[in-house]
Scaffold this active site. Structure first.
Site, PDB file in Angstrom:
ATOM      1  N   THR A 119       0.852  -1.193   0.000  1.00  0.00           N
ATOM      2  CA  THR A 119       0.000   0.000   0.000  1.00  0.00           C
ATOM      3  C   THR A 119       0.889   1.244   0.000  1.00  0.00           C
ATOM      4  OG1 THR A 119      -0.003   0.029   2.408  1.00  0.00           O
ATOM      5  CG2 THR A 119      -1.875  -1.045   1.349  1.00  0.00           C
TER       6      THR A 119
ATOM      7  N   SER B 139       1.075   4.443   2.062  1.00  0.00           N
ATOM      8  CA  SER B 139       0.534   4.755   3.389  1.00  0.00           C
ATOM      9  C   SER B 139      -0.371   5.985   3.322  1.00  0.00           C
ATOM     10  CB  SER B 139       1.673   5.009   4.370  1.00  0.00           C
ATOM     11  OG  SER B 139       2.526   3.894   4.399  1.00  0.00           O
TER      12      SER B 139
ATOM     13  N   SER C 161       5.600   2.899  -3.263  1.00  0.00           N
ATOM     14  CA  SER C 161       5.215   3.779  -4.377  1.00  0.00           C
ATOM     15  C   SER C 161       6.288   4.806  -4.719  1.00  0.00           C
ATOM     16  CB  SER C 161       3.936   4.540  -4.007  1.00  0.00           C
ATOM     17  OG  SER C 161       4.215   5.454  -2.948  1.00  0.00           O
TER      18      SER C 161
ATOM     19  N   ASP D 217      16.665  -6.265   0.202  1.00  0.00           N
ATOM     20  CA  ASP D 217      16.038  -6.525   1.503  1.00  0.00           C
ATOM     21  C   ASP D 217      16.376  -5.380   2.453  1.00  0.00           C
ATOM     22  OD1 ASP D 217      15.105  -7.387   3.906  1.00  0.00           O
ATOM     23  OD2 ASP D 217      16.189  -9.294   3.902  1.00  0.00           O
ATOM     24  N   GLY D 218      15.346  -4.588   2.761  1.00  0.00           N
ATOM     25  CA  GLY D 218      15.536  -3.397   3.590  1.00  0.00           C
ATOM     26  C   GLY D 218      16.001  -3.707   5.001  1.00  0.00           C
TER      27      GLY D 218
HETATM   28  N1  SAH Z   1       6.190   3.820   2.294  1.00  0.00           N
HETATM   29  C1  SAH Z   1       5.697   3.264   1.059  1.00  0.00           C
HETATM   30  C2  SAH Z   1       5.228   1.826   1.137  1.00  0.00           C
HETATM   31  C3  SAH Z   1       4.621   1.371   2.415  1.00  0.00           C
HETATM   32  S1  SAH Z   1       4.069  -0.313   2.276  1.00  0.00           S
HETATM   33  C4  SAH Z   1       4.598   4.119   0.500  1.00  0.00           C
HETATM   34  O1  SAH Z   1       3.928   4.817   1.261  1.00  0.00           O
HETATM   35  O2  SAH Z   1       4.377   4.062  -0.702  1.00  0.00           O
HETATM   36  C5  SAH Z   1       5.495  -1.172   2.887  1.00  0.00           C
HETATM   37  C6  SAH Z   1       6.452  -1.534   1.790  1.00  0.00           C
HETATM   38  O3  SAH Z   1       7.506  -2.261   2.391  1.00  0.00           O
HETATM   39  C7  SAH Z   1       5.876  -2.438   0.708  1.00  0.00           C
HETATM   40  O4  SAH Z   1       6.117  -1.837  -0.539  1.00  0.00           O
HETATM   41  C8  SAH Z   1       6.658  -3.734   0.853  1.00  0.00           C
HETATM   42  O5  SAH Z   1       6.868  -4.419  -0.369  1.00  0.00           O
HETATM   43  C9  SAH Z   1       7.950  -3.236   1.465  1.00  0.00           C
HETATM   44  N2  SAH Z   1       8.720  -4.224   2.210  1.00  0.00           N
HETATM   45  C10 SAH Z   1       8.257  -5.141   3.080  1.00  0.00           C
HETATM   46  N3  SAH Z   1       9.262  -5.896   3.555  1.00  0.00           N
HETATM   47  C11 SAH Z   1      10.406  -5.424   2.982  1.00  0.00           C
HETATM   48  C12 SAH Z   1      11.768  -5.780   3.077  1.00  0.00           C
HETATM   49  N4  SAH Z   1      12.188  -6.781   3.854  1.00  0.00           N
HETATM   50  N5  SAH Z   1      12.680  -5.084   2.354  1.00  0.00           N
HETATM   51  C13 SAH Z   1      12.276  -4.054   1.552  1.00  0.00           C
HETATM   52  N6  SAH Z   1      10.993  -3.691   1.411  1.00  0.00           N
HETATM   53  C14 SAH Z   1      10.056  -4.352   2.123  1.00  0.00           C
END
Ligand code: SAH
Length: 260
Positions: free
Chosen positions: A58, A60, A89, A142-143
């Site tokens: 999503t 946020s 996004s 991987d974040g």
């Molecule tokens: N802040 C962004 C997305 C929030 S949703 C916005 O507002 O557009 C959270 C995001 O974290 C998702 O896109 C998901 O794919 C990503 N995510 C989840 N686990 C992750 C990980 N281990 N490493 C990198 N991204 C990750």
């Protein structure tokens, strides 16, 4: 509550967030005003609510983005180096880049390669110079490992919750830097944590309590529960209430974070 700040344009949405006391910082307000949320989601972009962007992710809610920028305001200054984990996004990455200016850098890291591609396209609609000039760098990865190549970071925002704070992220936080991260607690509730590194020491503080609210008739009981918790834990209870609709989505994201 989430609809309270909704508008019919980006300018109206951001103005309503300000009217409702979500902002105190002019630079955070300016950043969100300069970045059209409509470039990052085609679904009701000016509603103050999260929207699905595909790939189980999503964008946020605007009030969540505003809160993140507010907490990081003194760290997202001209020339700062920042990291946006789970950049999705790309919207918040660009807002952060607005705040660090042309001498700063923001790295967005996202583990869904489709979203890295989509966010890059979104950014290029009106802010391609940020990518061309290296103010914004979008990374597929991987974040939880952060992005050591560009560390240390003055500001780190994490957009998906984990059971704890990944050590790589605290390691990559610069001295004097701040990280904002949602953390899932053992009882299943989530907290939004502020992590400061001061003289090499980590200081943790819970700044928001967020609770999952199922959308059924029992909702009203949960809402009363949230009101009680808000009063107990927060000086700004209205902001806490704004969060409740966001939570189920945060929880969803947290599972994604855990799965990889
Ligand atoms: N802040 C962004 C997305 C929030 S949703 C916005 O507002 O557009 C959270 C995001 O974290 C998702 O896109 C998901 O794919 C990503 N995510 C989840 N686990 C992750 C990980 N281990 N490493 C990198 N991204 C990750």
């Amino acid at each position: 509550m989430a609809w309270r700040s909704s508008g019919s344009s980006n300018a109206e949405l951001v103005e309503n967030l300000r009217k409702n006391g979500v902002f105190s910082n002019q630079r955070a307000y300016d950043a969100m005003k300069a970045v059209d949320r409509g470039d990052f989601t085609s679904r009701d972009p000016y509603e103050d609510a999260p929207q699905r962007i595909g790939y189980n992710a999503t964008i946020s809610a605007p009030h969540m983005h505003a809160a993140a920028l507010e907490y990081l305001q003194n760290h997202l200054v001209a020339g700062a180096n920042a990291l946006d984990v789970g950049s999705g996004s790309g919207y918040l990455t660009v807002c952060m880049a607005m705040m660090v200016g042309q001498t700063g850098t923001v790295v967005g890291i996202e583990h869904m390669s489709e979203l890295v591609e989509l966010s890059t396209k979104n950014i290029k609609k009106h802010h391609s110079e940020m990518i061309e000039n290296g103010n914004v760098v979008m990374i597929d990865g991987d974040g939880r490992q952060g992005y050591a190549e560009k560390a240390p970071y003055n500001a780190i925002h994490v957009g998906a919750a984990a059971a704890g704070v990944p050590k790589a992220l605290t390691d990559q936080l610069a001295d004097g830097g701040r990280m904002m991260i949602p953390v899932e607690q053992e009882d299943g509730n989530q907290v939004f944590m502020q992590i400061d590194k001061i003289n090499g020491k980590i200081h943790e503080k819970i700044v928001e309590h967020v609770i999952y609210v199922p959308l059924n008739p029992l909702c009203i009981l949960y809402i009363l529960y949230i009101i009680l918790l808000s009063v107990r834990y927060s000086s700004s209870s209205w902001n806490r209430l704004l969060l409740y609709r966001q939570v189920s989505l945060i929880r969803e994201e947290s599972r994604v974070f855990e799965k990889t």
